[in-house]
Design an enzyme around this catalytic site. Sequence first.
Site, PDB file in Angstrom:
ATOM      1  N   SER A 260      38.576  34.584  11.151  1.00 21.45           N
ATOM      2  CA  SER A 260      37.416  34.932  10.339  1.00 21.45           C
ATOM      3  C   SER A 260      36.355  33.836  10.442  1.00 21.45           C
ATOM      4  CB  SER A 260      37.853  35.174   8.894  1.00 21.45           C
ATOM      5  OG  SER A 260      36.838  35.793   8.150  1.00 21.45           O
ATOM      6  N   ASP A 357      39.518  46.584  10.854  1.00 23.71           N
ATOM      7  CA  ASP A 357      38.984  45.459  10.092  1.00 23.71           C
ATOM      8  C   ASP A 357      37.820  45.942   9.233  1.00 23.71           C
ATOM      9  OD1 ASP A 357      37.681  43.060   9.242  1.00 23.71           O
ATOM     10  OD2 ASP A 357      38.605  42.003  10.916  1.00 23.71           O
ATOM     11  N   HIS A 390      41.703  42.911   8.712  1.00 25.67           N
ATOM     12  CA  HIS A 390      41.301  41.507   8.690  1.00 25.67           C
ATOM     13  C   HIS A 390      42.489  40.674   8.197  1.00 25.67           C
ATOM     14  CE1 HIS A 390      37.834  38.826   8.929  1.00 25.67           C
ATOM     15  NE2 HIS A 390      38.287  38.198   7.865  1.00 25.67           N
TER      16      HIS A 390
END
Length: 447
Positions: A260, A357, A390
């Site tokens: 991320s 995601d 994610h």
Amino acid sequence: MPLPFLLPPPVLFLMAAAVGAMFTLNALRPARKFWPLVGAGFFASWLTGELAAHHLFWQVVATALFVWAGGLDGWPGWVALLIVSLSWIGLVRIVFDARKARDVTESALREGLGTEYRSVIPEEIGAHVDDHFSLRQRLFPLPVLDGRVEVVRDIVFSRAGGVNLRLDVYRPRGNTKPRPTVLFVHGGAWVIGSKDDQGKPLAYRLAAHGWVVVSANYRLSPRFTFPDHLIDVKSAIRWIREHGKAYGADPSFLVITGGSAGGHLAALATLTPNDPRYQPGFEDVDTRVQACVPFYGVYDFTDRRGIWRGTLLRTILEKSVMKKRLDDDHAAFEAASPMSLVHEDAPPFFVVHGDRDSLVPVQEARLFVELLRAHSRAPVLYAELPGAQHAFEVFPSERTGHALAAVERFLAHQWAQHRREVAHAEGAEEKRPAGVLGEAADATSAA
């Protein structure tokens, strides 16, 4: 003997079935655009997607208990049974999607490194590259531990902005020689997170198999402003170069990874080697890395393709990270965007992203890979994992096991290539003096 319930068992069964089905449906189609639902939807989707077998288990157990308690004694119970059956089908699909990660990542490796890439991996670092998590670890995902690994914690590697920045070193227990090294950069939207709560499945896996992994903190927004985060990542590289050997690291071979915001910073550090703007006070330190493996990273602060629409990313960047508006200083956002900094001398990349995601759209990774492949001379690998949310690799799940095994194979291949290049260079150095002297002697004889 009937059990006392505030509501009839069939109604309670229907309510429980609906809740379970909502978790399953959200894992299959997570909320992406309506931001008030994105946060809660992400956590529900993340937990269900990576722990689908666990969800299936508790739904089956709950169904059996409701049936035993009289949950089918009315029409709501039969509706609940239909709903929960559909939920089970969805969870089984999620499990099979997770298993696809093995073939997807292997295809990425073969496409990027060649079909015979395994043949160059030495046995000493490649003996366990296909290992999965143990059954115990998959049944009980937390905590992530491995007795083969020693962790040296909370080493202060820099002091900046009045903050002591710390790192942890994961290394093979009893290690006595320098090992290939990985720097992990945590995520958290540049505002939260730490070395203590991310990257552990990767760190323990690699360290158990002979690597050294350094997991470092960096200054967080909104107290600090970009590029403070990047400067701290480069400070961690400096520490590895200068002090890593004392902890078992090989400073000559360093790979950087992160997820991320950590994926963004890892990619940015890789693409700005030795840039003095991001190395104040240590401009002469070599901050090059041998490869980069960003997970579900943010690669563009300018939203050049309109990918962010409906998300909070621009607000976070403008209010907390950059502390300026994109429209007012587009150049600053460009300078913080890995997409804007790709170049032909970039080292190998292995980009990993999930197709479900809901926080960083997968289109971001696709475009970054497209730009890298158009400019870089090094291999650019891309694995788009079916069903992955994610932060999927925080858990030692089925999908994570396959993905991290592929990452380890990539790293082992890069290390093997590095060793061959070093051996070739050392061989050339040994031959050069004799060659030079010989040429001089020939010239003297001719004279």
